[in-house]
Motif scaffolding. Structure first.
Motif, PDB file in Angstrom:
ATOM      1  N   VAL A  40       4.462  72.872 -69.446  1.00 26.08           N
ATOM      2  CA  VAL A  40       5.034  73.413 -68.206  1.00 26.08           C
ATOM      3  C   VAL A  40       5.811  74.692 -68.503  1.00 26.08           C
ATOM      4  O   VAL A  40       6.716  74.696 -69.337  1.00 26.08           O
ATOM      5  CB  VAL A  40       5.975  72.384 -67.538  1.00 26.08           C
ATOM      6  N   LEU A  58      15.153  71.269 -60.120  1.00 24.96           N
ATOM      7  CA  LEU A  58      13.958  70.490 -60.476  1.00 24.96           C
ATOM      8  C   LEU A  58      14.336  69.053 -60.836  1.00 24.96           C
ATOM      9  O   LEU A  58      13.672  68.101 -60.415  1.00 24.96           O
ATOM     10  CB  LEU A  58      13.211  71.161 -61.633  1.00 24.96           C
ATOM     11  N   LEU A  69       7.262  66.925 -59.144  1.00 21.44           N
ATOM     12  CA  LEU A  69       7.394  68.374 -59.094  1.00 21.44           C
ATOM     13  C   LEU A  69       6.135  69.059 -58.578  1.00 21.44           C
ATOM     14  O   LEU A  69       6.188  70.228 -58.217  1.00 21.44           O
ATOM     15  CB  LEU A  69       7.766  68.915 -60.480  1.00 21.44           C
ATOM     16  N   TYR A  70       5.019  68.342 -58.515  1.00 16.40           N
ATOM     17  CA  TYR A  70       3.774  68.967 -58.053  1.00 16.40           C
ATOM     18  C   TYR A  70       3.586  68.855 -56.533  1.00 16.40           C
ATOM     19  O   TYR A  70       2.545  69.230 -56.015  1.00 16.40           O
ATOM     20  CB  TYR A  70       2.559  68.379 -58.781  1.00 16.40           C
ATOM     21  N   LYS A  98       3.092  69.759 -63.579  1.00 16.50           N
ATOM     22  CA  LYS A  98       3.098  71.127 -63.072  1.00 16.50           C
ATOM     23  C   LYS A  98       4.139  71.225 -61.973  1.00 16.50           C
ATOM     24  O   LYS A  98       4.569  70.222 -61.410  1.00 16.50           O
ATOM     25  CB  LYS A  98       1.721  71.561 -62.582  1.00 16.50           C
ATOM     26  N   ILE A  99       4.536  72.444 -61.713  1.00 18.30           N
ATOM     27  CA  ILE A  99       5.479  72.724 -60.642  1.00 18.30           C
ATOM     28  C   ILE A  99       4.700  73.430 -59.544  1.00 18.30           C
ATOM     29  O   ILE A  99       4.088  74.469 -59.800  1.00 18.30           O
ATOM     30  CB  ILE A  99       6.627  73.615 -61.150  1.00 18.30           C
ATOM     31  N   TYR A 108      11.555  77.475 -53.365  1.00 23.80           N
ATOM     32  CA  TYR A 108      12.260  78.004 -54.529  1.00 23.80           C
ATOM     33  C   TYR A 108      12.884  79.378 -54.314  1.00 23.80           C
ATOM     34  O   TYR A 108      13.456  79.933 -55.242  1.00 23.80           O
ATOM     35  CB  TYR A 108      11.289  78.050 -55.719  1.00 23.80           C
TER      36      TYR A 108
END
Length: 144
Positions: A40, A58, A69-70, A98-99, A108
């Motif tokens: 990541v 996060l 987070l995905y 993954k983000i 974000y």
């Protein structure tokens, strides 16, 4: 509906990994751990205005929001888990490391220089397949 703006991100140590709670000695080592252990990378890290707050967010997304987070915390009804451990186990079991950033920038935006980010994204090469099935890479300056 989830309101991530109501989460107190100061309660999550930014050196703590949201995937497994590993505590790194420094922020740079926390970023390195995320990349080495889970592959990541923080998207557009050079445009992050406060990496400490982003990492805390996060962790809070997982620990308080009970969201992987995905997924987007801004979805109308995102799939939530019952606990932080359940989210972590799910991400580990499914290997979903993954983000979700592209297409989810609004979640974000408070952590990024968004104007600079827009410039970066405009300059990124675009790919498509032509009529013969060849992959064509196009650059912002018109090169192919």
């Amino acid at each position: 509906r989830i309101n991530p703006d109501s989460w107190d991100i100061s309660q999550w140590n930014p050196r703590q990994c949201p995937y497994d709670d590993h505590m790194s000695p420094s922020l740079s080592q926390a970023l390195s751990y995320l990349e080495k252990k889970y592959g990541v990378k923080i998207p557009y890290v050079h445009r992050v205005s406060n990496i400490q707050n982003l990492l805390s967010y996060l962790g809070t997304k997982v620990s308080v929001g009970h969201l992987p987070l995905y997924v987007s915390a801004l979805d109308h009804k995102p799939s939530r888990f019952l606990s932080k451990r359940a989210v972590q186990a799910h991400m580990q079991d499914k290997k979903r490391f993954k983000i979700l950033f592209d297409g989810n920038e609004m979640e974000y935006e408070r952590f990024y220089d968004m104007r600079g980010l827009a410039e970066d994204k405009a300059a990124e090469p675009k790919t498509h397949t032509d009529d013969q099935g060849n992959v064509v890479v196009s650059y912002a300056d018109g090169r192919k």
